[in-house]
Design a protein around this motif. Sequence first.
Motif, PDB file in Angstrom:
ATOM      1  N   ARG A 105       0.832  -1.204   0.000  1.00  0.00           N
ATOM      2  CA  ARG A 105       0.000   0.000   0.000  1.00  0.00           C
ATOM      3  C   ARG A 105       0.865   1.251   0.000  1.00  0.00           C
ATOM      4  O   ARG A 105       0.572   2.230  -0.676  1.00  0.00           O
ATOM      5  N   ASP A 106       1.989   1.205   0.739  1.00  0.00           N
ATOM      6  CA  ASP A 106       2.907   2.344   0.752  1.00  0.00           C
ATOM      7  C   ASP A 106       3.484   2.596  -0.637  1.00  0.00           C
ATOM      8  O   ASP A 106       3.643   3.749  -1.069  1.00  0.00           O
ATOM      9  N   VAL A 107       3.812   1.516  -1.339  1.00  0.00           N
ATOM     10  CA  VAL A 107       4.346   1.629  -2.696  1.00  0.00           C
ATOM     11  C   VAL A 107       3.315   2.279  -3.618  1.00  0.00           C
ATOM     12  O   VAL A 107       3.628   3.201  -4.385  1.00  0.00           O
ATOM     13  N   VAL A 108       2.074   1.806  -3.549  1.00  0.00           N
ATOM     14  CA  VAL A 108       1.019   2.353  -4.400  1.00  0.00           C
ATOM     15  C   VAL A 108       0.767   3.818  -4.067  1.00  0.00           C
ATOM     16  O   VAL A 108       0.678   4.677  -4.951  1.00  0.00           O
ATOM     17  N   ASN A 109       0.674   4.128  -2.788  1.00  0.00           N
ATOM     18  CA  ASN A 109       0.403   5.504  -2.376  1.00  0.00           C
ATOM     19  C   ASN A 109       1.532   6.448  -2.751  1.00  0.00           C
ATOM     20  O   ASN A 109       1.312   7.634  -3.011  1.00  0.00           O
ATOM     21  N   ALA A 110       2.752   5.926  -2.773  1.00  0.00           N
ATOM     22  CA  ALA A 110       3.898   6.760  -3.152  1.00  0.00           C
ATOM     23  C   ALA A 110       3.978   6.980  -4.653  1.00  0.00           C
ATOM     24  O   ALA A 110       4.745   7.824  -5.122  1.00  0.00           O
ATOM     25  N   GLY A 111       3.199   6.211  -5.422  1.00  0.00           N
ATOM     26  CA  GLY A 111       3.181   6.380  -6.868  1.00  0.00           C
ATOM     27  C   GLY A 111       4.384   5.809  -7.580  1.00  0.00           C
ATOM     28  O   GLY A 111       4.779   6.313  -8.644  1.00  0.00           O
ATOM     29  N   VAL A 112       4.979   4.745  -7.028  1.00  0.00           N
ATOM     30  CA  VAL A 112       6.184   4.183  -7.648  1.00  0.00           C
ATOM     31  C   VAL A 112       5.997   2.716  -8.035  1.00  0.00           C
ATOM     32  O   VAL A 112       6.969   1.989  -8.208  1.00  0.00           O
ATOM     33  N   LEU A 113       4.758   2.289  -8.194  1.00  0.00           N
ATOM     34  CA  LEU A 113       4.507   0.886  -8.552  1.00  0.00           C
ATOM     35  C   LEU A 113       5.149   0.542  -9.889  1.00  0.00           C
ATOM     36  O   LEU A 113       5.847  -0.471 -10.023  1.00  0.00           O
ATOM     37  N   ASP A 114       4.934   1.375 -10.897  1.00  0.00           N
ATOM     38  CA  ASP A 114       5.502   1.106 -12.219  1.00  0.00           C
ATOM     39  C   ASP A 114       7.025   1.129 -12.173  1.00  0.00           C
ATOM     40  O   ASP A 114       7.690   0.286 -12.796  1.00  0.00           O
ATOM     41  N   GLU A 115       7.568   2.089 -11.439  1.00  0.00           N
ATOM     42  CA  GLU A 115       9.026   2.220 -11.368  1.00  0.00           C
ATOM     43  C   GLU A 115       9.655   0.989 -10.706  1.00  0.00           C
ATOM     44  O   GLU A 115      10.706   0.500 -11.148  1.00  0.00           O
ATOM     45  N   ILE A 116       9.014   0.478  -9.658  1.00  0.00           N
ATOM     46  CA  ILE A 116       9.544  -0.709  -8.995  1.00  0.00           C
ATOM     47  C   ILE A 116       9.434  -1.923  -9.915  1.00  0.00           C
ATOM     48  O   ILE A 116      10.369  -2.733 -10.012  1.00  0.00           O
ATOM     49  N   GLU A 117       8.314  -2.043 -10.624  1.00  0.00           N
ATOM     50  CA  GLU A 117       8.167  -3.166 -11.557  1.00  0.00           C
ATOM     51  C   GLU A 117       9.246  -3.106 -12.635  1.00  0.00           C
ATOM     52  O   GLU A 117       9.855  -4.136 -12.981  1.00  0.00           O
ATOM     53  N   ALA A 133      11.779  17.746  -2.604  1.00  0.00           N
ATOM     54  CA  ALA A 133      11.693  18.645  -3.758  1.00  0.00           C
ATOM     55  C   ALA A 133      10.258  19.012  -4.092  1.00  0.00           C
ATOM     56  O   ALA A 133      10.021  19.827  -4.991  1.00  0.00           O
ATOM     57  N   ASP A 134       9.301  18.400  -3.374  1.00  0.00           N
ATOM     58  CA  ASP A 134       7.876  18.654  -3.583  1.00  0.00           C
ATOM     59  C   ASP A 134       7.446  18.336  -5.011  1.00  0.00           C
ATOM     60  O   ASP A 134       6.745  19.101  -5.671  1.00  0.00           O
ATOM     61  N   VAL A 135       7.903  17.176  -5.491  1.00  0.00           N
ATOM     62  CA  VAL A 135       7.502  16.690  -6.814  1.00  0.00           C
ATOM     63  C   VAL A 135       7.112  15.224  -6.697  1.00  0.00           C
ATOM     64  O   VAL A 135       7.361  14.577  -5.680  1.00  0.00           O
ATOM     65  N   ASP A 136       6.485  14.701  -7.744  1.00  0.00           N
ATOM     66  CA  ASP A 136       6.202  13.279  -7.780  1.00  0.00           C
ATOM     67  C   ASP A 136       7.497  12.515  -8.055  1.00  0.00           C
ATOM     68  O   ASP A 136       8.377  13.020  -8.782  1.00  0.00           O
ATOM     69  N   PRO A 137       7.661  11.290  -7.508  1.00  0.00           N
ATOM     70  CA  PRO A 137       8.919  10.551  -7.695  1.00  0.00           C
ATOM     71  C   PRO A 137       9.326  10.396  -9.156  1.00  0.00           C
ATOM     72  O   PRO A 137      10.508  10.506  -9.485  1.00  0.00           O
ATOM     73  N   GLY A 138       8.356  10.144 -10.029  1.00  0.00           N
ATOM     74  CA  GLY A 138       8.677   9.968 -11.435  1.00  0.00           C
ATOM     75  C   GLY A 138       9.260  11.201 -12.082  1.00  0.00           C
ATOM     76  O   GLY A 138       9.969  11.116 -13.102  1.00  0.00           O
TER      77      GLY A 138
END
Length: 502
Positions: free
Chosen positions: A342-354, A381-386
């Motif tokens: 859930r932490d991975v999904v909420n952080a928005g990095v599911l695709d990046e981890i895959e 940096a107040d941005v999305d991880p991607g």
Amino acid sequence: MTTDAILSFEEAMEKYDPVLGFEVHVELNTKTKMFSSAPNVFGDEPNTNVNEVDLGMPGVLPVVNKTAVESSIKIGLALNCKIAESCRFARKNYFYPDTPKNFQTSQYDEPIAYDGYLDVELEDGTVFRVEIERAHMEEDAGKLTHMGGATGRIQGADFSLVDYNRAGVPLVEIVTKPIQGAGSRAPELAKAYVAAVREIVKNLGVSDARMERGNVRCDANVSLRPHGRERFGIRSETKNVNSLRAVEHAVRYEIQRHAAVLDSGEPVIQETRHWHEDTRTTTSGRAKSDADDYRYFPEPDLVPVVASREWVEELRATLPEPPAERRKRLKASWGYSDLEFRDVVNAGVLDEIEETIAAGASASVARKWWMGEIVGRAKAADVDPGQLGVQPATIVELARMVEDGKINNKMASQVLDGVLAGEGTPAEIVEKRGLAVVSDDGPLLEAIDAALAAQPDVADKIRGGKVQAIGAIVGGVMKATRGQADAGRVRELILEKLGVTV
């Protein structure tokens, strides 16, 4: 720029119910444009991917891009929409320099997909159903760059430059029905909904879905009504918000602004608003036009689009694994706990981890790097991880360098900083910064002798059996070598030198 009065979010929620609505524009990744043969390519020199149709030259005729229609149907199916057996394009008439035809070819009363829904999962696992009114096909406008001035916007600019490369790029606009009942979770729902739409279109392969490039943009509508009132309030529409965090912040700000206006006794103005990421505020754009102002009428140069049931079912059969099922599969495959996933999904990095796992990293290493190193930097940096631009291959290279003992975790963090600063590849940064681990016994023994001489009492404790005290000596060696010593080898050498067997 004038700053509007706002109420605290908590006070706004005590008095008012928010009603939301979203118009998400998805650029399709077709090879050519919606109605012309001009290339659909991002980043080329301005005004190089245009032809006579895009510019509205006299006598030219548009031709519908079949792939764009197929992609639109796929999006509709993925959003649980009904697909119209027949639909038409319309002309949306308005003058603006980035629309050389003086009208936009869109769909009005006959969209290709309608009456759907999307179940959106919030951070704590709560599922909120968002009703979809329609998903319709249209073309994008060109892009204006306002020169001069302090804000980059038309207000205060000296002049504007227009790039028609984007004019005519295929778009699908997904419009929700009014969203009620979100309460204080409205900003969170806004972010989660746009994230879910982006995930769907990327999963379908119909869009690159890169928000920083404008492939996915959101117009966020907000209105407030006092608790217990049925009639909706007057709405504002914040235009072209292009990051998940910005969508969340824009909705939150507009709720606070509307509440302050209503509390003052003044009416809310129905208008478009511009989002300013630097101040996390909106400013007035223009009075919001109604449909009648655009003088919609059926596009006379295009025949209706007919989607036979057979064609629709053929396309349905090509749809990939739905995102919800994909998440279940990945969670089981990676062995993450419910909380970790859930932490991975909420952080928005599911695709990046895959992608990082596919590039050669283990599931645990990929999660460690993205959740431990990159997400933290993105928040700072107040941005999305991607948006940081870290490539999966970079993470794999860093992880292997640590595993091979070339660098340690502290050095790896410094190398990542260098990557983000544009200093080169991890290997190049290690060489430039002199960050390789010191594993040669000669320099290590010199540093160990100095650390033992400085702390003779600790050496006696280690000889006496208190091996855990070795950390103080290791720490001294690490300090002397600026953190570049191989800590494991240092420990071995200390024990050998003191004649201690473990």
